[in-house]
Design a protein around this motif. Structure first.
Motif, mmCIF file in Angstrom:
data_model
loop_
_atom_site.group_PDB
_atom_site.id
_atom_site.type_symbol
_atom_site.label_atom_id
_atom_site.label_comp_id
_atom_site.label_asym_id
_atom_site.label_seq_id
_atom_site.Cartn_x
_atom_site.Cartn_y
_atom_site.Cartn_z
ATOM 1 N N TRP A 64 48.906 29.468 43.858
ATOM 2 C CA TRP A 64 48.148 28.448 43.146
ATOM 3 C C TRP A 64 47.035 29.104 42.348
ATOM 4 C CZ3 TRP A 64 46.967 23.278 46.057
ATOM 5 C CH2 TRP A 64 48.155 22.736 46.561
ATOM 6 N N TYR A 65 46.347 30.049 42.979
ATOM 7 C CA TYR A 65 45.243 30.743 42.319
ATOM 8 C C TYR A 65 45.743 31.401 41.031
ATOM 9 C CZ TYR A 65 41.130 33.608 41.558
ATOM 10 O OH TYR A 65 40.015 34.179 40.999
ATOM 11 N N ASP A 66 46.876 32.062 41.096
ATOM 12 C CA ASP A 66 47.438 32.750 39.935
ATOM 13 C C ASP A 66 47.653 31.777 38.779
ATOM 14 O OD1 ASP A 66 48.574 34.778 38.341
ATOM 15 O OD2 ASP A 66 50.528 34.598 39.304
ATOM 16 N N ARG A 97 57.519 24.908 40.428
ATOM 17 C CA ARG A 97 57.218 24.291 41.730
ATOM 18 C C ARG A 97 55.718 24.292 42.009
ATOM 19 N NH1 ARG A 97 60.651 27.602 45.397
ATOM 20 N NH2 ARG A 97 61.820 28.328 43.632
ATOM 21 N N VAL A 98 55.053 25.399 41.689
ATOM 22 C CA VAL A 98 53.606 25.485 41.933
ATOM 23 C C VAL A 98 52.864 24.460 41.080
ATOM 24 C CG1 VAL A 98 51.558 26.947 41.645
ATOM 25 C CG2 VAL A 98 53.602 27.871 42.751
ATOM 26 N N VAL A 99 53.275 24.295 39.827
ATOM 27 C CA VAL A 99 52.627 23.287 38.979
ATOM 28 C C VAL A 99 52.835 21.893 39.578
ATOM 29 C CG1 VAL A 99 52.629 22.168 36.704
ATOM 30 C CG2 VAL A 99 52.630 24.670 36.879
ATOM 31 N N ASP A 100 54.009 21.607 40.103
ATOM 32 C CA ASP A 100 54.235 20.322 40.771
ATOM 33 C C ASP A 100 53.304 20.164 41.974
ATOM 34 O OD1 ASP A 100 56.217 19.621 38.957
ATOM 35 O OD2 ASP A 100 57.871 20.218 40.283
ATOM 36 N N GLU A 101 53.155 21.230 42.757
ATOM 37 C CA GLU A 101 52.255 21.190 43.920
ATOM 38 C C GLU A 101 50.806 20.988 43.483
ATOM 39 O OE1 GLU A 101 53.066 24.950 45.798
ATOM 40 O OE2 GLU A 101 55.073 24.331 46.456
ATOM 41 N N ALA A 104 50.331 17.405 42.400
ATOM 42 C CA ALA A 104 50.235 16.508 43.568
ATOM 43 C C ALA A 104 48.854 16.598 44.214
ATOM 44 C CB ALA A 104 51.326 16.854 44.578
ATOM 45 N N ALA A 105 48.219 17.758 44.128
ATOM 46 C CA ALA A 105 46.887 17.953 44.706
ATOM 47 C C ALA A 105 45.775 17.581 43.718
ATOM 48 C CB ALA A 105 46.719 19.407 45.150
ATOM 49 N N GLY A 106 46.139 17.207 42.497
ATOM 50 C CA GLY A 106 45.150 16.823 41.491
ATOM 51 C C GLY A 106 44.464 18.005 40.818
ATOM 52 N N LEU A 107 45.028 19.197 40.939
ATOM 53 C CA LEU A 107 44.397 20.394 40.379
ATOM 54 C C LEU A 107 44.948 20.770 39.008
ATOM 55 C CD1 LEU A 107 44.222 22.588 43.617
ATOM 56 C CD2 LEU A 107 42.564 20.919 42.749
ATOM 57 N N ALA A 108 46.075 20.197 38.644
ATOM 58 C CA ALA A 108 46.686 20.413 37.333
ATOM 59 C C ALA A 108 47.500 19.180 36.989
ATOM 60 C CB ALA A 108 47.578 21.657 37.339
ATOM 61 N N GLU A 109 47.898 19.089 35.748
ATOM 62 C CA GLU A 109 48.752 17.993 35.289
ATOM 63 C C GLU A 109 49.868 18.565 34.432
ATOM 64 O OE1 GLU A 109 46.170 15.622 32.878
ATOM 65 O OE2 GLU A 109 45.216 14.653 34.600
ATOM 66 N N ARG A 110 50.973 17.850 34.401
ATOM 67 C CA ARG A 110 52.036 18.139 33.427
ATOM 68 C C ARG A 110 51.863 17.132 32.303
ATOM 69 N NH1 ARG A 110 57.112 20.896 34.578
ATOM 70 N NH2 ARG A 110 57.096 21.642 36.711
ATOM 71 N N GLN A 111 51.875 17.643 31.080
ATOM 72 C CA GLN A 111 51.794 16.766 29.918
ATOM 73 C C GLN A 111 52.938 17.110 28.975
ATOM 74 O OE1 GLN A 111 47.938 17.322 28.139
ATOM 75 N NE2 GLN A 111 46.893 16.152 29.727
ATOM 76 N N PRO A 112 53.647 16.099 28.469
ATOM 77 C CA PRO A 112 54.733 16.384 27.529
ATOM 78 C C PRO A 112 54.185 16.987 26.245
ATOM 79 C CG PRO A 112 54.509 14.014 27.924
ATOM 80 C CD PRO A 112 53.469 14.692 28.745
ATOM 81 N N LEU A 124 44.995 22.371 33.236
ATOM 82 C CA LEU A 124 44.023 22.496 34.316
ATOM 83 C C LEU A 124 43.119 21.266 34.336
ATOM 84 C CD1 LEU A 124 42.879 24.472 36.487
ATOM 85 C CD2 LEU A 124 41.300 25.288 34.723
ATOM 86 N N THR A 125 42.939 20.676 35.494
ATOM 87 C CA THR A 125 42.026 19.536 35.642
ATOM 88 C C THR A 125 40.653 20.052 36.072
ATOM 89 O OG1 THR A 125 42.511 19.199 37.982
ATOM 90 C CG2 THR A 125 43.945 18.043 36.386
ATOM 91 N N PRO A 126 39.628 19.208 35.982
ATOM 92 C CA PRO A 126 38.308 19.623 36.486
ATOM 93 C C PRO A 126 38.348 20.013 37.972
ATOM 94 C CG PRO A 126 38.071 17.701 35.065
ATOM 95 C CD PRO A 126 39.560 17.928 35.263
ATOM 96 N N ARG A 127 39.141 19.304 38.758
ATOM 97 C CA ARG A 127 39.275 19.671 40.182
ATOM 98 C C ARG A 127 39.929 21.033 40.348
ATOM 99 N NH1 ARG A 127 42.144 15.407 43.664
ATOM 100 N NH2 ARG A 127 41.731 17.011 45.206
ATOM 101 N N GLY A 128 40.883 21.348 39.472
ATOM 102 C CA GLY A 128 41.520 22.659 39.506
ATOM 103 C C GLY A 128 40.552 23.760 39.142
ATOM 104 N N LYS A 129 39.719 23.505 38.145
ATOM 105 C CA LYS A 129 38.709 24.477 37.736
ATOM 106 C C LYS A 129 37.725 24.726 38.881
ATOM 107 C CE LYS A 129 36.032 25.536 33.624
ATOM 108 N NZ LYS A 129 36.896 26.527 33.017
ATOM 109 N N GLU A 130 37.361 23.685 39.590
ATOM 110 C CA GLU A 130 36.445 23.811 40.732
ATOM 111 C C GLU A 130 37.104 24.566 41.888
ATOM 112 O OE1 GLU A 130 33.205 23.627 43.251
ATOM 113 O OE2 GLU A 130 33.357 23.447 41.068
#
Length: 183
Positions: A64-66, A97-101, A104-112, A124-130
């Motif tokens: 996830w960190y990577d 798979r990691v992006v899906d995970e 689900a944790a709110g740390l990233a999003e998939r956008q078309p 990257l979401t703000p929660r992911g940045k944190e």
């Protein structure tokens, strides 16, 4: 007892553990194989202990960190999935798979991708940045403990320079197999 291949740390990489050395091998070739084996073994031993340190501190997994790190470095904090697959140390399938995970944790999003309906962006979401910000001190400390604790600063500089030379000259996407030994 060994399986006939190097792995115990006593045999040379890729040579039978018992029996005569290959008379066609040169000392230079042995050095290259030894360097390769050392790289693989060091990676296989360091990654799990760094991962364990992150887990023990309640931080995101190393995979996830990577992904979070690459998204954080990208313009607009987003990359096409194919670009992300090239930049991380993970396989493209694992990146998906990691992006899906992460999503689900709110740390990233998939956008078309509006310009190309076949692809998606990982964002990257703000929660992911944190989460990335919180994990960095633990990750840095683990690197210093497990790698820096075994090498001098000068050796780390030399290792970084040597690996940098290899990285700069190796293609990200290897060419298709040409039907060699396993083709």
């Amino acid at each position: 007892m060994t399986d006939g291949l190097a792995g115990s740390g006593t045999a040379q990489a890729g040579t039978p553990a018992e029996g005569p050395a290959d008379p066609g091998r040169t000392r230079d070739a042995d050095a290259v194989v030894d360097a390769w084996r050392g790289l693989l073994v060091a990676h296989s031993r360091l990654v799990p202990v760094v991962e364990a340190d992150l887990r023990a501190a309640g931080q995101v997994p190393l995979s996830w960190y990577d992904v979070l790190l690459e998204l954080n470095a990208a313009p607009d904090l987003r990359l096409r999935m194919s670009e992300l697959g090239q930049r991380t140390v993970l396989s493209r399938t694992r990146v998906s798979r990691v992006v899906d995970e992460l999503a689900a944790a709110g740390l990233a999003e998939r956008q078309p991708d509006q310009a190309d309906g076949r692809s998606n962006f990982a964002v990257l979401t703000p929660r992911g940045k944190e989460a990335l910000r919180r994990a960095w001190p633990v990750y840095r400390q683990a690197i210093h403990r497990h790698l820096g604790g075994r090498l001098t600063t000068e050796q780390c500089r030399e290792l970084a320079a040597l690996l940098g030379q290899v990285i700069a000259k190796v293609e990200i996407d290897p060419p298709a197999r040409s039907g060699g030994v396993f083709g």
